[in-house]
Design an enzyme around this catalytic site. Sequence first.
Site, PDB file in Angstrom:
ATOM      1  N   ASP A  84       0.642  -1.119  -0.187  1.00 34.49           N
ATOM      2  CA  ASP A  84      -0.200   0.137  -0.325  1.00 34.49           C
ATOM      3  C   ASP A  84       1.215   1.417   0.037  1.00 34.49           C
ATOM      4  O   ASP A  84       2.400   1.616   0.191  1.00 34.49           O
ATOM      5  CB  ASP A  84      -0.796   0.152   0.849  1.00 34.49           C
ATOM      6  N   ASP A 130       0.268   4.831   0.975  1.00 39.81           N
ATOM      7  CA  ASP A 130      -0.229   5.990   2.090  1.00 39.81           C
ATOM      8  C   ASP A 130      -0.457   4.837   3.966  1.00 39.81           C
ATOM      9  O   ASP A 130      -1.153   4.218   3.034  1.00 39.81           O
ATOM     10  CB  ASP A 130      -1.680   6.534   2.172  1.00 39.81           C
ATOM     11  N   LYS A 188      -9.679  -2.333  -2.787  1.00 40.99           N
ATOM     12  CA  LYS A 188      -9.408  -3.425  -1.132  1.00 40.99           C
ATOM     13  C   LYS A 188     -10.581  -2.969  -1.030  1.00 40.99           C
ATOM     14  O   LYS A 188     -11.394  -1.794  -0.618  1.00 40.99           O
ATOM     15  CB  LYS A 188      -8.083  -3.142  -0.617  1.00 40.99           C
ATOM     16  N   ASP A 201      -1.181  -1.294   6.099  1.00 47.53           N
ATOM     17  CA  ASP A 201      -1.015   0.004   7.655  1.00 47.53           C
ATOM     18  C   ASP A 201      -3.292  -0.421   7.887  1.00 47.53           C
ATOM     19  O   ASP A 201      -2.847   0.139   9.086  1.00 47.53           O
ATOM     20  CB  ASP A 201      -0.799   1.417   7.590  1.00 47.53           C
TER      21      ASP A 201
END
Length: 259
Positions: free
Chosen positions: A13, A15, A184, A209
Site C-alpha cells: 500500500d 499511504d 480493496k 497499514d
Amino acid sequence: MADRRPIDSWLTDMDGVLIHEGVPIPGADAFIKKLRESGKPFLVLTNNSIYTPRDLHARLRRMGLDVPIDNIWTSALATAKFLDDQRPGGSAYVIGEAGLTTALHDIGYILTDHEPDYVVLGETRTYSFEAMTKAVRLILGGARFICTNPDETGPSTEGPLPATGAVAALITQATGRKPYFAGKPNPLMMRTGLNAIGAHSETSAMIGDRMDTDVLAGMEAGMQTFLVLTGLTRPEQVEDFPYRPSKIVDSIADLVDRV
C-alpha cells in the site's frame, strides 16, 4: 506464522506504508531501491482513484521515491480491468477524476450519461448534488452500480474527508442498489495486480497499514501479509479482528532486509 515459500514478489500500500501526509516514511526509499535492484516484481497500490499512475509517479518522485509508472496499481485500474472483462467496449457515467476517466478511456469505454451500461463512482473532491442525482436516476433506469473502493473517509492535513464509500451509501439509500466495489478489500484488486506483473499469490506478500482493507485483501488473495504500524491500525486494535496478518512490524524499514 511460519513462512511458506520464499517471497518473490511484493505488493505494498502507499499511504501509511510508504508516505504519510505527503512525507516519505523512513525506510521507504531504501525499500523501493532494494526492490528495484533485486529485479523482483512489485506493485505500489492505492485505493485512491483520483490520480493516474503517471501522476502518482511524479508525486512520489518529488518525495524521493522513484517508482516506475508500470509498478503503480490503483483502484481505478482495477475497476477498468474488471469492466473490460465483464463488458468489453461498454459505456459508463462516471463521477470521478482523471485517474478513473483515463483508465476507462484506455479500455475503450464510452463515457456518457445516455443509457450507460454502468454508473461508476470514484474519488473526487468535487462531488455535486447534480451529478449524484443523475447517478441515482440512471441506476433506477437500469445502469449497474460500480465503485472503485469502499473507503468511507480519506486523509487530509485538515482531518478526514468524506470518500467514495460515504457517497456510495447515499446513492444506495436513494436507489436501494448496492454497488460492486473493485478496490480493496476485494481480493480482485490483488489478483489483477498480480496478473499484471506475472506473479503468483503463493510467493507474494502484501504490506499494508489497515487490517480491514490491506491485510484482509492480501489474506483472501492467498498472500502473506505484513501489517506496519505507521498508518491507521494500532497494535491493540489487531485483536479486534477475527483474522491476523502473517507478521506485524513497526515500519517498512523492518522489511528492507526481507527483499
